[in-house]
Design a protein around this motif. Sequence first.
Motif, PDB file in Angstrom:
ATOM      1  N   VAL A  20      21.815   0.124  19.977  1.00 27.42           N
ATOM      2  CA  VAL A  20      23.184  -0.308  20.245  1.00 27.42           C
ATOM      3  C   VAL A  20      23.337  -0.496  21.750  1.00 27.42           C
ATOM      4  CG1 VAL A  20      25.633   0.209  19.962  1.00 27.42           C
ATOM      5  CG2 VAL A  20      23.999   0.964  18.232  1.00 27.42           C
ATOM      6  N   SER A  21      23.551  -1.729  22.160  1.00 30.78           N
ATOM      7  CA  SER A  21      23.654  -2.030  23.588  1.00 30.78           C
ATOM      8  C   SER A  21      25.071  -2.406  23.986  1.00 30.78           C
ATOM      9  CB  SER A  21      22.687  -3.161  23.959  1.00 30.78           C
ATOM     10  OG  SER A  21      21.354  -2.724  23.908  1.00 30.78           O
ATOM     11  N   VAL A  22      26.049  -1.793  23.341  1.00 33.33           N
ATOM     12  CA  VAL A  22      27.448  -2.012  23.708  1.00 33.33           C
ATOM     13  C   VAL A  22      28.054  -0.671  24.090  1.00 33.33           C
ATOM     14  CG1 VAL A  22      27.693  -4.006  22.220  1.00 33.33           C
ATOM     15  CG2 VAL A  22      28.258  -1.755  21.329  1.00 33.33           C
ATOM     16  N   ALA A  23      29.048  -0.722  24.959  1.00 41.34           N
ATOM     17  CA  ALA A  23      29.662   0.510  25.438  1.00 41.34           C
ATOM     18  C   ALA A  23      31.109   0.253  25.810  1.00 41.34           C
ATOM     19  CB  ALA A  23      28.901   1.068  26.640  1.00 41.34           C
ATOM     20  N   ALA A  24      31.904   1.300  25.746  1.00 38.95           N
ATOM     21  CA  ALA A  24      33.292   1.229  26.176  1.00 38.95           C
ATOM     22  C   ALA A  24      33.378   1.563  27.656  1.00 38.95           C
ATOM     23  CB  ALA A  24      34.141   2.202  25.364  1.00 38.95           C
ATOM     24  N   ASP A  25      34.537   1.296  28.243  1.00 42.84           N
ATOM     25  CA  ASP A  25      34.736   1.623  29.652  1.00 42.84           C
ATOM     26  C   ASP A  25      34.868   3.124  29.864  1.00 42.84           C
ATOM     27  OD1 ASP A  25      34.655  -1.040  30.394  1.00 42.84           O
ATOM     28  OD2 ASP A  25      36.809  -1.310  30.076  1.00 42.84           O
ATOM     29  N   SER A  26      35.212   3.856  28.803  1.00 44.56           N
ATOM     30  CA  SER A  26      35.325   5.309  28.880  1.00 44.56           C
ATOM     31  C   SER A  26      34.679   5.906  27.640  1.00 44.56           C
ATOM     32  CB  SER A  26      36.798   5.739  28.978  1.00 44.56           C
ATOM     33  OG  SER A  26      37.514   5.309  27.835  1.00 44.56           O
ATOM     34  N   ALA A  27      34.535   7.219  27.637  1.00 37.83           N
ATOM     35  CA  ALA A  27      33.880   7.903  26.525  1.00 37.83           C
ATOM     36  C   ALA A  27      34.933   8.572  25.644  1.00 37.83           C
ATOM     37  CB  ALA A  27      32.888   8.947  27.047  1.00 37.83           C
ATOM     38  N   PRO A  28      35.325   7.939  24.533  1.00 34.67           N
ATOM     39  CA  PRO A  28      36.334   8.552  23.672  1.00 34.67           C
ATOM     40  C   PRO A  28      35.772   9.729  22.902  1.00 34.67           C
ATOM     41  CG  PRO A  28      35.503   6.528  22.700  1.00 34.67           C
ATOM     42  CD  PRO A  28      34.878   6.636  24.055  1.00 34.67           C
ATOM     43  N   ASP A  29      36.659  10.577  22.429  1.00 36.18           N
ATOM     44  CA  ASP A  29      36.283  11.675  21.557  1.00 36.18           C
ATOM     45  C   ASP A  29      35.643  11.088  20.303  1.00 36.18           C
ATOM     46  OD1 ASP A  29      36.171  13.735  19.677  1.00 36.18           O
ATOM     47  OD2 ASP A  29      38.038  14.648  20.372  1.00 36.18           O
ATOM     48  N   PRO A  30      34.438  11.554  19.919  1.00 37.67           N
ATOM     49  CA  PRO A  30      33.796  10.993  18.725  1.00 37.67           C
ATOM     50  C   PRO A  30      34.686  11.035  17.483  1.00 37.67           C
ATOM     51  CG  PRO A  30      32.241  12.345  19.932  1.00 37.67           C
ATOM     52  CD  PRO A  30      33.569  12.528  20.597  1.00 37.67           C
ATOM     53  N   ALA A  31      35.542  12.043  17.376  1.00 37.88           N
ATOM     54  CA  ALA A  31      36.419  12.142  16.220  1.00 37.88           C
ATOM     55  C   ALA A  31      37.480  11.051  16.220  1.00 37.88           C
ATOM     56  CB  ALA A  31      37.086  13.515  16.186  1.00 37.88           C
ATOM     57  N   GLU A  32      37.753  10.462  17.388  1.00 35.73           N
ATOM     58  CA  GLU A  32      38.792   9.432  17.502  1.00 35.73           C
ATOM     59  C   GLU A  32      38.190   8.045  17.732  1.00 35.73           C
ATOM     60  OE1 GLU A  32      41.940  10.199  16.986  1.00 35.73           O
ATOM     61  OE2 GLU A  32      41.316  12.280  16.666  1.00 35.73           O
ATOM     62  N   ASP A  33      36.901   7.886  17.479  1.00 37.67           N
ATOM     63  CA  ASP A  33      36.202   6.640  17.757  1.00 37.67           C
ATOM     64  C   ASP A  33      35.491   6.167  16.491  1.00 37.67           C
ATOM     65  OD1 ASP A  33      34.791   4.518  18.759  1.00 37.67           O
ATOM     66  OD2 ASP A  33      33.520   5.692  20.099  1.00 37.67           O
ATOM     67  N   VAL A  86      18.522   6.937   9.967  1.00 37.72           N
ATOM     68  CA  VAL A  86      18.246   5.916  10.980  1.00 37.72           C
ATOM     69  C   VAL A  86      18.219   6.596  12.347  1.00 37.72           C
ATOM     70  CG1 VAL A  86      19.091   3.814  12.089  1.00 37.72           C
ATOM     71  CG2 VAL A  86      19.374   4.126   9.616  1.00 37.72           C
ATOM     72  N   VAL A  87      17.215   6.283  13.162  1.00 39.80           N
ATOM     73  CA  VAL A  87      17.182   6.772  14.537  1.00 39.80           C
ATOM     74  C   VAL A  87      18.146   5.909  15.342  1.00 39.80           C
ATOM     75  CG1 VAL A  87      15.783   7.207  16.578  1.00 39.80           C
ATOM     76  CG2 VAL A  87      14.780   7.479  14.302  1.00 39.80           C
ATOM     77  N   VAL A  88      19.227   6.498  15.813  1.00 41.74           N
ATOM     78  CA  VAL A  88      20.264   5.760  16.527  1.00 41.74           C
ATOM     79  C   VAL A  88      20.059   5.940  18.031  1.00 41.74           C
ATOM     80  CG1 VAL A  88      22.731   5.466  16.907  1.00 41.74           C
ATOM     81  CG2 VAL A  88      21.878   6.064  14.624  1.00 41.74           C
ATOM     82  N   VAL A  89      19.865   4.818  18.742  1.00 43.11           N
ATOM     83  CA  VAL A  89      19.645   4.828  20.187  1.00 43.11           C
ATOM     84  C   VAL A  89      20.704   3.943  20.832  1.00 43.11           C
ATOM     85  CG1 VAL A  89      18.029   4.323  22.059  1.00 43.11           C
ATOM     86  CG2 VAL A  89      17.163   5.128  19.842  1.00 43.11           C
ATOM     87  N   ALA A  90      21.355   4.442  21.873  1.00 47.90           N
ATOM     88  CA  ALA A  90      22.410   3.679  22.534  1.00 47.90           C
ATOM     89  C   ALA A  90      22.242   3.726  24.044  1.00 47.90           C
ATOM     90  CB  ALA A  90      23.784   4.218  22.148  1.00 47.90           C
ATOM     91  N   ALA A  91      22.591   2.632  24.684  1.00 47.28           N
ATOM     92  CA  ALA A  91      22.571   2.569  26.148  1.00 47.28           C
ATOM     93  C   ALA A  91      23.706   3.404  26.716  1.00 47.28           C
ATOM     94  CB  ALA A  91      22.706   1.122  26.606  1.00 47.28           C
ATOM     95  N   ALA A  92      23.414   4.141  27.784  1.00 48.33           N
ATOM     96  CA  ALA A  92      24.434   4.989  28.409  1.00 48.33           C
ATOM     97  C   ALA A  92      25.541   4.170  29.046  1.00 48.33           C
ATOM     98  CB  ALA A  92      23.785   5.901  29.455  1.00 48.33           C
ATOM     99  N   GLY A  93      25.221   2.943  29.464  1.00 56.52           N
ATOM    100  CA  GLY A  93      26.211   2.091  30.112  1.00 56.52           C
ATOM    101  C   GLY A  93      25.942   1.961  31.599  1.00 56.52           C
ATOM    102  N   ASN A  94      26.367   0.840  32.157  1.00 58.55           N
ATOM    103  CA  ASN A  94      26.194   0.572  33.586  1.00 58.55           C
ATOM    104  C   ASN A  94      27.517   0.719  34.311  1.00 58.55           C
ATOM    105  OD1 ASN A  94      23.684  -0.128  32.688  1.00 58.55           O
ATOM    106  ND2 ASN A  94      23.843  -2.277  33.237  1.00 58.55           N
TER     107      ASN A  94
END
Length: 549
Positions: free
Chosen positions: A275-288, A302-310
């Motif tokens: 997953v190479s998409v990201a939000a501008d902030s880190a929401p609570d996982p329960a609210e995302d 599934v092995v889930v891998v995500a970019a930390a963001g730039n």
Amino acid sequence: VLATVNIPSSAATHADEETSLHLVTLTGPGTAGTVLPEQVLATWMRTAQEQVLASVGAGEPVYRCTTALSGVAVELTDAQADLLAADPRVALVEKDRMLHLAGTATSAGVPASAAASTGGGAGTVIGFVDSGISPEGAVFAATPALGSAPTAFRGECRTGPDWSEEACTPKVVGAQWFVDGFGADRVRDVASLSARDDVGHGTAVASVAAGNDGLTARGRGQRLGRFAGIAPDARIAMYKACWTAPDPDDDGCAASDVVSAIDRATADRVDVLNVSVAADSAPDPAEDTVQRALLGAAEADVVVVAAAGNGRGEVGYAAPWVTTVGAVTSEVRRGLVERRGAPVLRGVMVSDKPVGPARLVLGSAAASPGSARKDARLCVPGSLDAAQVGGRVVVCTRGGVSRTDKSRAVQLADGVGMVLVNEVTGSLDPDLHSVPTVHVDAREGDELGRWLARHPRGRVTLTPRGTQSTPARVAGWSRVGDPQLGVVTPDLLGTGAGVLAAGRADASSDARWQLVSGTSVAAAEVSGLAAVIRSRRPWSATLVRSALA
């Protein structure tokens, strides 16, 4: 048994009420998180979704999800959204929002690890939620090393404009796209309503993770090195959820499209999901909703891998079921700006061709007729006067347009080289430029400006000094975790600067290869490693993630 809730008649939708797209997640897991028969449970979920929506008079959903989670994307008024948020059958109601690619592919230097792969990944499928893929060319060609087709994968090749059934191959085995959240009427005219890549980001990421090995890359008139993806024998499934708009500021990935892409990839049974998409902030996982969908993917093994963001901000996916990846820098291609009788200025340079001695000119002093001085200072394409730039090295200030557009502007004005100057202290990026270029920081740029003021006819030489190894350091633009969250993020670090990757096949021949930077590149490397491990060990996704750490 389906619960029922009595809703006041005032909840009925009125035709003149304004609606917006919302993500509504029902309580309980999707089919991925249960041992009950999948088809039976999916039917039950759709019935439950219908009852919940009917209780507030909502219309037909834009999307339905039943695998990673049970939920819908549907147009709601604020009143309907409030009523559903209070419904005990509903776990979360979230207004659709725009996410962004974790890092647009930008050119950078070539690392020694670009051709370090020795094969791996056979029998696995890596899914990518990204901007699409340009599948033509040797990087994504079918090879005997792929082995037998994976029996568990259930994805399909969805046809569309610019994408026929033949675009999918034994290497690129899945192609889907999701645009209803973003809006098909909002995409740029030249964008392809198919899985085809519009910007080159998804193509680069997929090639780094699973591009074929043993290839020689050339671009801008020079040999860029040998190329190999981390898992060259893995297969690729693309889930395009990121789109370009007429105004680049409106580019992005609607959360509803991303969630639907994750749900489809989970249903298709990919082995690894990048997953190479990201939000501008880190929401609570329960609210995302996005992170809830990724939890469902993890529950489906599934092995889930995500970019930390730039850039600035917190890591986008601070959840224990997602392996987040930040970026480090290690190797740099150095270059010098040499002046007679003055100390050399050190910077970063990809080209292996020296330039000079040649006259030096400020871009701001060489504006073309009708162009603003400020545009010429930034070397905006079309802003430079060939009569003043021809045969010279041009000093261009960073900002305004892409770095490589600046060198293209110099080339179009018959300049022979460029010194790219940071206006403030920042990263030095050894881009693949149209003319030999040395990128220097603000301090060196100030010194060069003062020297040129004293020596208006001064000449400089741009000299490449080759690749130099440096201690691995976290890139200044890679997002870092918040220690207050209680979850250590990012989980891993990968090489995120100076990575050779494939470019769009419909681009010019010089753009068939690109040199990329970003946490999305680092995440792609980890996804490739995950595929290699899964191909060699009958391990669960949890064990693979543990091995990666």
